[in-house]
Write an enzyme that holds these catalytic residues in place. Structure first.
Site, PDB file in Angstrom:
ATOM      1  N   GLY A 134       0.818  -1.210   0.000  1.00  0.00           N
ATOM      2  CA  GLY A 134       0.000   0.000   0.000  1.00  0.00           C
ATOM      3  C   GLY A 134       0.850   1.257   0.000  1.00  0.00           C
ATOM      4  O   GLY A 134       0.608   2.185   0.771  1.00  0.00           O
ATOM      5  N   THR A 172       1.769   3.474  -2.669  1.00  0.00           N
ATOM      6  CA  THR A 172       1.736   4.429  -3.775  1.00  0.00           C
ATOM      7  C   THR A 172       1.503   5.862  -3.301  1.00  0.00           C
ATOM      8  O   THR A 172       1.728   6.810  -4.050  1.00  0.00           O
ATOM      9  CB  THR A 172       0.653   4.058  -4.800  1.00  0.00           C
ATOM     10  OG1 THR A 172      -0.618   4.031  -4.146  1.00  0.00           O
ATOM     11  CG2 THR A 172       0.938   2.701  -5.425  1.00  0.00           C
ATOM     12  N   ILE A 202       1.416   7.379   4.052  1.00  0.00           N
ATOM     13  CA  ILE A 202       2.460   6.875   4.930  1.00  0.00           C
ATOM     14  C   ILE A 202       3.287   5.818   4.222  1.00  0.00           C
ATOM     15  O   ILE A 202       4.522   5.793   4.333  1.00  0.00           O
ATOM     16  CB  ILE A 202       1.845   6.318   6.232  1.00  0.00           C
ATOM     17  CG1 ILE A 202       1.262   7.460   7.080  1.00  0.00           C
ATOM     18  CG2 ILE A 202       2.897   5.557   7.034  1.00  0.00           C
ATOM     19  CD1 ILE A 202       0.516   6.996   8.321  1.00  0.00           C
ATOM     20  N   SER A 257      -1.934   1.468  14.638  1.00  0.00           N
ATOM     21  CA  SER A 257      -2.459   2.817  14.836  1.00  0.00           C
ATOM     22  C   SER A 257      -2.674   3.051  16.324  1.00  0.00           C
ATOM     23  O   SER A 257      -2.869   2.089  17.096  1.00  0.00           O
ATOM     24  CB  SER A 257      -3.799   2.970  14.112  1.00  0.00           C
ATOM     25  OG  SER A 257      -4.457   4.167  14.485  1.00  0.00           O
ATOM     26  N   TYR A 282     -12.579  -0.313  12.565  1.00  0.00           N
ATOM     27  CA  TYR A 282     -11.190   0.001  12.237  1.00  0.00           C
ATOM     28  C   TYR A 282     -10.297  -0.222  13.454  1.00  0.00           C
ATOM     29  O   TYR A 282      -9.240  -0.857  13.359  1.00  0.00           O
ATOM     30  CB  TYR A 282     -11.079   1.447  11.750  1.00  0.00           C
ATOM     31  CG  TYR A 282      -9.658   1.935  11.584  1.00  0.00           C
ATOM     32  CD1 TYR A 282      -8.898   1.562  10.483  1.00  0.00           C
ATOM     33  CD2 TYR A 282      -9.069   2.776  12.536  1.00  0.00           C
ATOM     34  CE1 TYR A 282      -7.589   2.015  10.328  1.00  0.00           C
ATOM     35  CE2 TYR A 282      -7.771   3.233  12.383  1.00  0.00           C
ATOM     36  CZ  TYR A 282      -7.034   2.846  11.279  1.00  0.00           C
ATOM     37  OH  TYR A 282      -5.735   3.288  11.138  1.00  0.00           O
TER      38      TYR A 282
END
Length: 259
Positions: free
Chosen positions: A14, A16, A19, A136, A149
């Site tokens: 991930g 592209t 972060i 996170s 999440y």
């Protein structure tokens, strides 16, 4: 302190934008050969061009088993793996259906599970490796506006801890990194309407968001992607050989704990 990752291959999922891109760029600056991953060829190619000669691309949707297999075929081994891929979608618990829960679980948790199952044995055989999960602060401060999440990120921290113990004595470390509110493209998109309404710079809008919704923040602003990447580069280096099974915070002090 000199961090030299020359000769190491780093896979950042991930990566592209946001972060993930910041991490890939920083690892390349430290000398690593970096594999940039994303779902679309256009975005992967654009990110590779931005990083330069130290980077190559691997197009795959890691939220699926098929995407994982496609990635492994393109990248059969890596010294450093940063499981950064993640999604977030604000939604009240009572409005969040099974499909949303499952999508967050597949992307935020199972993508990392599959990567670990593939690459950790290769690292063990080599006698050296670094595996990092981007979790996170929401793993500990479960956000009421997206409980799904937060739960997925708590799982990432637990997974990293368990895998670190599983890899004990192999020369392979496994850690999780806990960013707080970070001014990535995703956060900018989330704050787009507020920025348009106030006309303020995005940094000020993000700082106001942090102070309202993450009031325990000590830095009282959003971090930059480079600040998060700095922690990852250190953990990916030989200098961090005694750090494993840890949840390292780059949260600006949001998590109100002594640990």
């Amino acid at each position: 302190m000199n961090i030299d990752l020359t000769g190491r291959t780093a896979l950042v999922t991930g990566s592209t934008e946001g972060i993930g891109f910041g991490i890939a760029q920083s690892l390349a600056k430290a000398g690593a050969s970096v594999v940039i991953n994303g779902r679309t060829r256009e975005k992967v190619h654009a990110a590779v061009a931005r990083v330069g000669a130290k980077a190559r691309g691997a197009v795959a949707d890691l939220g699926t088993v098929e995407g994982h297999d496609q990635l492994v075929a393109a990248v059969p081994d890596a010294d450093i793996v940063v499981s950064n891929l993640g999604i977030f979608q604000p939604s009240d618990f009572f409005d969040t259906d099974d499909a949303t829960w499952d999508r967050h679980w597949q992307v935020n948790v199972m993508a990392g599970v599959r990567l670990a199952r593939t690459y950790l044995p290769i690292m063990e055989q080599a006698g050296w490796g670094r595996f990092l999960f981007l979790a996170s602060e929401s793993a500990f401060n479960i956000p009421v506006e997206m409980i799904h999440y937060g739960v997925s990120k708590t799982a990432d921290v637990a997974l990293a801890r368990g895998l670190a113990k599983r890899m004990a004595g192999t020369g392979v470390t496994v850690n999780s990194v806990l960013p707080g509110p970070t001014l990535s493209e995703g956060v900018e998109a989330m704050l787009k309407s507020e920025r348009a309404k106030t006309g303020k710079p995005i940094e000020e809008v993000a700082a106001a968001f942090v102070q309202e919704h993450r009031s325990s923040s000590i830095i009282r602003r959003a971090a930059t992607v480079e600040e998060v990447a700095n922690m990852v580069v250190y953990l990916a280096s030989p200098l961090a050989s005694a750090t494993t099974g840890a949840a390292l915070r780059v949260d600006g002090g949001v998590i109100d704990t002594l640990m």
